[in-house]
Design a protein around this motif. Sequence first.
Motif, short mmCIF file in Angstrom:
data_model
loop_
_atom_site.label_atom_id
_atom_site.label_comp_id
_atom_site.label_asym_id
_atom_site.label_seq_id
_atom_site.Cartn_x
_atom_site.Cartn_y
_atom_site.Cartn_z
N VAL A 12 0.86 -1.18 0.00
CA VAL A 12 0.00 0.00 0.00
C VAL A 12 0.89 1.23 0.00
CG1 VAL A 12 -1.73 1.30 1.28
CG2 VAL A 12 -1.85 -1.17 1.19
N ALA A 13 0.62 2.16 -0.91
CA ALA A 13 1.43 3.36 -1.01
C ALA A 13 1.46 4.08 0.33
CB ALA A 13 0.88 4.29 -2.08
N GLY A 14 2.65 4.46 0.77
CA GLY A 14 2.80 5.19 2.01
C GLY A 14 2.99 4.31 3.22
N ALA A 15 2.70 3.03 3.11
CA ALA A 15 2.87 2.14 4.25
C ALA A 15 4.31 1.65 4.31
CB ALA A 15 1.93 0.94 4.14
N GLN A 16 4.80 1.49 5.50
CA GLN A 16 6.16 1.01 5.71
C GLN A 16 6.09 -0.29 6.48
OE1 GLN A 16 8.93 2.51 4.55
NE2 GLN A 16 7.64 3.97 3.53
N PRO A 17 7.05 -1.20 6.28
CA PRO A 17 7.06 -2.41 7.07
C PRO A 17 7.31 -2.08 8.53
CG PRO A 17 8.99 -2.28 5.64
CD PRO A 17 8.10 -1.13 5.30
N ALA A 54 -8.52 -1.93 4.77
CA ALA A 54 -7.22 -2.59 4.77
C ALA A 54 -7.30 -3.91 4.00
CB ALA A 54 -6.75 -2.83 6.19
N LEU A 55 -8.38 -4.66 4.21
CA LEU A 55 -8.57 -5.91 3.45
C LEU A 55 -8.71 -5.61 1.97
CD1 LEU A 55 -11.01 -7.74 5.87
CD2 LEU A 55 -8.68 -8.43 5.31
N ASN A 56 -9.47 -4.58 1.62
CA ASN A 56 -9.65 -4.18 0.22
C ASN A 56 -8.30 -3.83 -0.39
OD1 ASN A 56 -10.05 -1.91 -1.90
ND2 ASN A 56 -12.05 -2.91 -1.80
N ALA A 57 -7.49 -3.06 0.32
CA ALA A 57 -6.17 -2.66 -0.20
C ALA A 57 -5.27 -3.87 -0.38
CB ALA A 57 -5.53 -1.65 0.73
N GLY A 58 -5.32 -4.80 0.55
CA GLY A 58 -4.51 -6.01 0.44
C GLY A 58 -4.94 -6.88 -0.73
N LEU A 59 -6.25 -7.04 -0.91
CA LEU A 59 -6.74 -7.82 -2.05
C LEU A 59 -6.36 -7.16 -3.38
CD1 LEU A 59 -10.28 -8.78 -0.72
CD2 LEU A 59 -8.39 -10.35 -1.17
N ALA A 60 -6.52 -5.85 -3.46
CA ALA A 60 -6.16 -5.13 -4.68
C ALA A 60 -4.68 -5.28 -4.98
CB ALA A 60 -6.54 -3.65 -4.57
N ALA A 61 -3.83 -5.17 -3.96
CA ALA A 61 -2.39 -5.33 -4.16
C ALA A 61 -2.05 -6.73 -4.65
CB ALA A 61 -1.64 -5.01 -2.88
N LEU A 70 -7.92 -14.42 -8.00
CA LEU A 70 -9.28 -14.01 -8.34
C LEU A 70 -10.15 -14.13 -7.10
CD1 LEU A 70 -11.16 -16.81 -8.77
CD2 LEU A 70 -9.70 -16.92 -10.77
N LEU A 71 -11.21 -13.34 -7.07
CA LEU A 71 -12.13 -13.31 -5.94
C LEU A 71 -13.46 -13.91 -6.36
CD1 LEU A 71 -11.57 -9.61 -4.81
CD2 LEU A 71 -10.30 -11.64 -4.12
N VAL A 85 -15.90 -5.04 1.54
CA VAL A 85 -14.48 -5.40 1.48
C VAL A 85 -13.99 -5.43 0.03
CG1 VAL A 85 -12.86 -7.30 1.91
CG2 VAL A 85 -14.51 -6.65 3.66
N THR A 86 -14.84 -5.78 -0.92
CA THR A 86 -14.43 -5.88 -2.32
C THR A 86 -14.91 -4.70 -3.15
OG1 THR A 86 -16.36 -7.23 -2.83
CG2 THR A 86 -14.33 -8.39 -2.24
N GLU A 87 -15.32 -3.63 -2.51
CA GLU A 87 -15.84 -2.46 -3.21
C GLU A 87 -14.82 -1.92 -4.22
OE1 GLU A 87 -18.68 1.05 -1.77
OE2 GLU A 87 -16.75 1.00 -0.75
N GLY A 88 -15.27 -1.75 -5.46
CA GLY A 88 -14.45 -1.18 -6.51
C GLY A 88 -13.52 -2.16 -7.21
N LEU A 89 -13.40 -3.38 -6.70
CA LEU A 89 -12.46 -4.33 -7.30
C LEU A 89 -12.97 -4.89 -8.62
CD1 LEU A 89 -11.16 -6.21 -4.12
CD2 LEU A 89 -10.14 -4.29 -5.36
N GLN A 90 -14.28 -5.11 -8.74
CA GLN A 90 -14.80 -5.63 -10.01
C GLN A 90 -14.65 -4.60 -11.12
OE1 GLN A 90 -19.05 -6.61 -10.76
NE2 GLN A 90 -18.27 -8.68 -11.09
N SER A 91 -14.83 -3.33 -10.80
CA SER A 91 -14.66 -2.31 -11.84
C SER A 91 -13.20 -2.18 -12.25
CB SER A 91 -15.20 -0.96 -11.36
OG SER A 91 -14.50 -0.51 -10.22
#
Length: 129
Positions: A12-17, A54-61, A70-71, A85-91
């Motif tokens: 995720v952009a901006g996140a650091q380990p 956070a789940l959405n961002a992880g799935l997208a990544a 695939l979901l 959680v999956t909002e916007g991923l199908q588009s």
Amino acid sequence: MTGTEVRSIPGVAGAQPAAAQPAAAQPAAAQPAAAQPAAAQPTPTSAQLPMAKALNAGLAAAMRDDDRVLLMGEDIGPLGGVFRVTEGLQSEFGTSRVLDTPLAESGIIGTAIGLAMRGYRPVCEIQFD
């Protein structure tokens, strides 16, 4: 940190380990004080997101990194799932990678097992246990 925040999200952009752990071979007292991270202080660039985002961002990544991911699940396409959680991923990834399934959990899991056997990486969302 509460159960609804995520401080560090790989990909995720901006996140650091998370801060590096002290070396196991050296006791903590033997290390210089400047090398020990402040455990209660988040890094200034760490991401703080609600759990669903956070789940959405992880799935997208994961889907961006690997075309085999695939979901599949109930109402996860345009609706984005019950908890969004999956909002916007199908588009973003299309209907061939974000699949709305019939209301049959055993069918969803059985299909996922078959896909995994063929080299795909299915992620199933089942609304409630």
